[in-house]
Design a protein around this motif. Structure first.
Motif, PDB file in Angstrom:
ATOM      1  N   LYS A  71       8.782 -24.506 -33.300  1.00 16.76           N
ATOM      2  CA  LYS A  71       9.416 -23.541 -33.996  1.00 16.76           C
ATOM      3  C   LYS A  71       8.144 -23.110 -34.597  1.00 16.76           C
ATOM      4  CE  LYS A  71      13.817 -23.981 -34.231  1.00 16.76           C
ATOM      5  NZ  LYS A  71      14.920 -23.432 -33.466  1.00 16.76           N
ATOM      6  N   ILE A  72       7.944 -21.696 -34.327  1.00 12.90           N
ATOM      7  CA  ILE A  72       6.689 -20.736 -34.901  1.00 12.90           C
ATOM      8  C   ILE A  72       7.336 -20.424 -36.199  1.00 12.90           C
ATOM      9  CG2 ILE A  72       5.122 -18.898 -34.108  1.00 12.90           C
ATOM     10  CD1 ILE A  72       6.220 -18.799 -31.679  1.00 12.90           C
ATOM     11  N   LYS A  73       6.800 -21.230 -37.721  1.00 16.15           N
ATOM     12  CA  LYS A  73       7.106 -20.754 -38.876  1.00 16.15           C
ATOM     13  C   LYS A  73       6.211 -19.599 -40.024  1.00 16.15           C
ATOM     14  CE  LYS A  73       8.096 -26.094 -38.454  1.00 16.15           C
ATOM     15  NZ  LYS A  73       7.876 -27.158 -38.584  1.00 16.15           N
ATOM     16  N   LEU A  74       6.872 -18.715 -39.334  1.00 19.17           N
ATOM     17  CA  LEU A  74       6.095 -17.655 -40.498  1.00 19.17           C
ATOM     18  C   LEU A  74       6.544 -17.330 -41.058  1.00 19.17           C
ATOM     19  CD1 LEU A  74       5.360 -15.498 -36.626  1.00 19.17           C
ATOM     20  CD2 LEU A  74       3.390 -17.070 -38.274  1.00 19.17           C
ATOM     21  N   GLY A  75       8.216 -17.812 -42.016  1.00 13.15           N
ATOM     22  CA  GLY A  75       8.815 -17.221 -43.189  1.00 13.15           C
ATOM     23  C   GLY A  75       9.148 -15.615 -42.254  1.00 13.15           C
ATOM     24  N   GLU A  76      11.322 -15.770 -43.685  1.00 12.61           N
ATOM     25  CA  GLU A  76      11.613 -14.891 -42.919  1.00 12.61           C
ATOM     26  C   GLU A  76      11.329 -13.380 -42.732  1.00 12.61           C
ATOM     27  OE1 GLU A  76      15.448 -13.382 -41.367  1.00 12.61           O
ATOM     28  OE2 GLU A  76      14.226 -15.625 -41.489  1.00 12.61           O
ATOM     29  N   GLU A  77       9.970 -12.869 -43.392  1.00 14.51           N
ATOM     30  CA  GLU A  77       9.691 -11.787 -44.079  1.00 14.51           C
ATOM     31  C   GLU A  77       8.533 -11.916 -42.202  1.00 14.51           C
ATOM     32  OE1 GLU A  77       6.562  -8.525 -46.537  1.00 14.51           O
ATOM     33  OE2 GLU A  77       7.560 -10.532 -47.397  1.00 14.51           O
ATOM     34  N   ARG A  78       7.624 -12.207 -42.115  1.00 15.47           N
ATOM     35  CA  ARG A  78       7.243 -12.194 -40.157  1.00 15.47           C
ATOM     36  C   ARG A  78       8.012 -12.640 -40.003  1.00 15.47           C
ATOM     37  NH1 ARG A  78       1.526 -15.463 -41.391  1.00 15.47           N
ATOM     38  NH2 ARG A  78       3.265 -16.710 -41.892  1.00 15.47           N
ATOM     39  N   ARG A  79       9.055 -13.824 -39.550  1.00 17.96           N
ATOM     40  CA  ARG A  79       8.947 -13.422 -38.794  1.00 17.96           C
ATOM     41  C   ARG A  79      10.472 -12.299 -37.979  1.00 17.96           C
ATOM     42  NH1 ARG A  79      15.162 -13.994 -37.855  1.00 17.96           N
ATOM     43  NH2 ARG A  79      15.366 -15.759 -36.135  1.00 17.96           N
ATOM     44  N   LEU A  80      10.563 -11.447 -38.958  1.00 14.95           N
ATOM     45  CA  LEU A  80      11.574 -10.147 -38.543  1.00 14.95           C
ATOM     46  C   LEU A  80      10.626  -8.986 -38.273  1.00 14.95           C
ATOM     47  CD1 LEU A  80      14.024 -10.224 -41.449  1.00 14.95           C
ATOM     48  CD2 LEU A  80      14.241 -11.155 -39.254  1.00 14.95           C
TER      49      LEU A  80
ATOM     50  N   PHE B 215       9.006 -26.482 -24.958  1.00 15.01           N
ATOM     51  CA  PHE B 215       9.071 -25.763 -26.298  1.00 15.01           C
ATOM     52  C   PHE B 215      10.022 -26.457 -27.048  1.00 15.01           C
ATOM     53  CE2 PHE B 215       9.626 -22.877 -29.056  1.00 15.01           C
ATOM     54  CZ  PHE B 215       8.580 -22.589 -29.754  1.00 15.01           C
ATOM     55  N   GLN B 216      11.506 -26.303 -25.897  1.00 13.04           N
ATOM     56  CA  GLN B 216      13.189 -26.638 -27.110  1.00 13.04           C
ATOM     57  C   GLN B 216      12.846 -28.564 -26.950  1.00 13.04           C
ATOM     58  OE1 GLN B 216      15.475 -25.058 -23.226  1.00 13.04           O
ATOM     59  NE2 GLN B 216      15.726 -23.612 -25.021  1.00 13.04           N
TER      60      GLN B 216
ATOM     61  N   GLU C  68      14.029 -15.412 -30.016  1.00 14.12           N
ATOM     62  CA  GLU C  68      14.550 -14.796 -32.331  1.00 14.12           C
ATOM     63  C   GLU C  68      14.917 -16.763 -32.494  1.00 14.12           C
ATOM     64  OE1 GLU C  68      17.776 -12.752 -32.285  1.00 14.12           O
ATOM     65  OE2 GLU C  68      16.945 -11.339 -31.976  1.00 14.12           O
ATOM     66  N   LYS C  69      15.534 -17.456 -31.819  1.00 15.35           N
ATOM     67  CA  LYS C  69      15.441 -19.077 -31.736  1.00 15.35           C
ATOM     68  C   LYS C  69      13.379 -19.637 -32.718  1.00 15.35           C
ATOM     69  CE  LYS C  69      19.742 -18.937 -29.490  1.00 15.35           C
ATOM     70  NZ  LYS C  69      20.228 -19.523 -28.359  1.00 15.35           N
ATOM     71  N   ALA C  70      12.435 -19.196 -31.240  1.00 15.34           N
ATOM     72  CA  ALA C  70      11.229 -20.138 -31.399  1.00 15.34           C
ATOM     73  C   ALA C  70      11.531 -19.825 -32.673  1.00 15.34           C
ATOM     74  CB  ALA C  70      10.846 -19.245 -30.650  1.00 15.34           C
ATOM     75  N   PHE C  71      11.588 -18.117 -33.504  1.00 14.95           N
ATOM     76  CA  PHE C  71      10.252 -17.505 -34.442  1.00 14.95           C
ATOM     77  C   PHE C  71      11.082 -18.116 -35.805  1.00 14.95           C
ATOM     78  CE2 PHE C  71       8.034 -15.262 -32.413  1.00 14.95           C
ATOM     79  CZ  PHE C  71       7.043 -15.720 -32.576  1.00 14.95           C
ATOM     80  N   ALA C  72      10.540 -18.853 -37.358  1.00 14.18           N
ATOM     81  CA  ALA C  72      11.423 -19.121 -38.116  1.00 14.18           C
ATOM     82  C   ALA C  72      10.720 -19.366 -39.213  1.00 14.18           C
ATOM     83  CB  ALA C  72      11.682 -21.439 -37.940  1.00 14.18           C
TER      84      ALA C  72
END
Length: 231
Positions: A106-115, A100-101, A227-231
């Motif tokens: 990256k799992i690109k969800l946007g900041e709101e959905r990431r949090l 994966f690295q 935390e690093k995988a989600f973006a």
């Protein structure tokens, strides 16, 4: 499942039910049934029937989707032994953390959905850690949309799943990718055998990268990796 896993699930069943009820958006796998089937087998005509208990679970399949899964990953947060050999790579086999690295996924969800997602993962990890469970992972399936493809009904970009339903899929922020994910393999207790395994592997490798480790550290490492995988 093994007898040990059967016993563990029965022990945590009340807490598991409460966690699912209190966290409708949990990523923890949904168990729908826990069963024991008594099987009789005749070894020979001169010996009596031998009985054996066969334990099994019925669970939701997060990859039962109307779209093709193009890539899949099994993510634990560890790195020792978490690279797939080139000859074993197959689109139908889940790759691992180091893969994966290296792919810079990256799992690109946007900041709101990431949090929101990370907060739920922390709650899920805390539940598993409090029940002395390790070896769980985030199973991730990735579908790359064709530019002409219509978003499948039920792919909710706002992360609103039905109260008792597996999250059907998450549309990426750029609407090019659909993610399917859930936390699986939640029936491994950190017992004496696992403690011995941890000590043995820690003699040969950096103990922080060994998959088998105490539940609080396992949960912390798992969350830090995601935390690093989600973006």
């Amino acid at each position: 499942v093994t007898p040990k896993e059967f016993v563990l699930l029965r022990q945590i069943l009340k807490g598991y039910y409460d966690h699912i009820k209190d966290n409708p958006e949990t990523l923890v796998v949904r168990f729908l049934g826990l069963h024991c089937l008594r099987v009789q087998k005749r070894v020979s005509r001169f010996r009596p029937l031998k009985q054996k208990n066969l334990f099994f679970v019925v669970m939701a399949n997060m990859f039962n989707t109307p779209v093709e899964i193009h890539r899949r990953y099994d993510l634990k947060g560890s790195w020792v032994g978490r690279l797939t050999a080139s000859e074993k790579r197959d689109p139908h086999v889940a790759l691992k953390d180091v893969d994966f690295q290296k792919a810079e996924e990256k799992i690109k969800l946007g900041e709101e959905r990431r949090l929101k997602m990370l907060a739920q993962i922390r709650r899920d990890s805390e539940f598993l850690s409090n029940n002395n469970i390790i070896d769980y992972s985030l199973l991730l399936g990735i579908h790359e949309k064709d530019p002409k493809e219509v978003v499948v009904q039920g792919m909710d970009p706002t992360l609103k799943a039905g109260k008792h339903e597996q999250t059907p899929g998450l549309l990426s922020e750029d609407r090019r990718t659909i993610y399917f994910m859930g936390i699986i393999d939640i029936l491994t207790p950190y017992d004496e055998m696992k403690k011995l395994e941890h000590r043995f592997k820690a003699l040969r490798h950096d103990w922080r990268g060994v998959s088998c480790c105490p539940p609080p550290f396992y949960a912390s490492r798992f969350c830090n990796f995601l935390e690093k995988a989600f973006a």
